[in-house]
Scaffold this motif. Structure first.
Motif: not given
Length: 220
Positions: A135-137, A154-172, A174-180
């Motif tokens: 999330g934003c924090t 190795d910081i991975t999104c276990h959950t996220a506001p949008r399901h397509e980001y769950a299970g993905k590395p946070l950097l990946q 953010l690189d794809s354009g996510a802005n939490f």
């Protein structure tokens, strides 16, 4: 009087927590406090004030309360990895922010953390292998805190506001354009529509009430 003198001679700052090992470290007067794999469920309260290295990894600690390390102004390196930490209070690292150089929180159960707890630190942080809610924090922490370069991926999104980001590395993500930290425009439009609809409903009810009142009022 003899008892009072005895108390003055006791090296209170050099006590060692039960189940831990305290050894000289680096230079005279500095100590390493080694409490790894001791089945600890909370932070020991009698850690020596002259500790510069503190190992609490591989225990069963679930929470870091406020002021847990406030008296450890000389602390430079702290390992809290491989515990069961779920909660970190806002003032958890008060008192060690200035001198701490390395803090390892990897391999815990942390989903979120108050940014105030980390952004005051100058230490390099290891936050990998936690079930993070992206999330934003967390995004703000990633952008402002000093993260260890070797563990960021190795910081991975276990959950996220949008399901397509769950299970993905946070950097990946953010690189794809996510802005939490940005509220989706569609959500804002829906909220505005609901607000306007609510005002219209209240206005309609008021007009109906006035009309009914005028009809029922006796005419002179």
């Amino acid at each position: 009087q003899a008892f009072f003198c005895l108390l003055l001679c006791i090296p209170w700052g050099s006590s060692c927590p039960r189940s831990c090992q305290c050894t000289e470290w680096g230079w005279a007067g500095a100590k390493a406090v080694l409490c790894s794999s001791q089945h600890l469920q909370e932070i020991p309260k009698d850690i020596p004030r002259d500790a510069v290295l503190l190992r609490l990894d591989a225990n069963s600690i679930t929470r870091i309360p406020s002021n847990a390390f406030r008296h450890l102004s000389r602390l430079q390196e702290m390992h809290l990895s491989s515990n069961a930490i779920k909660r970190i209070d806002r003032a958890a690292f008060r008192g060690v922010a200035a001198g701490l150089r390395s803090l390892d929180l990897s391999g815990n159960r942390i989903r979120s953390i108050p940014k105030e707890a980390l952004l005051a630190l100058k230490a390099k942080l290891r936050l990998a292998h936690n079930p993070w809610h992206c999330g934003c924090t967390l995004q703000e922490v990633l952008g402002e805190a000093r993260l260890d370069p070797g563990s960021v991926r190795d910081i991975t999104c276990h959950t996220a506001p949008r399901h397509e980001y769950a299970g993905k590395p946070l950097l990946q993500a953010l690189d794809s354009g996510a802005n939490f930290c940005r509220v989706p425009q569609r959500s804002m439009d829906v909220a505005m529509l609901l607000t306007v609809s609510g005002w219209f409903a209240m206005l309609a009810a008021y007009v109906t009430c006035c009309v009914r009142h005028n009809r029922e009022r006796p005419r002179g």
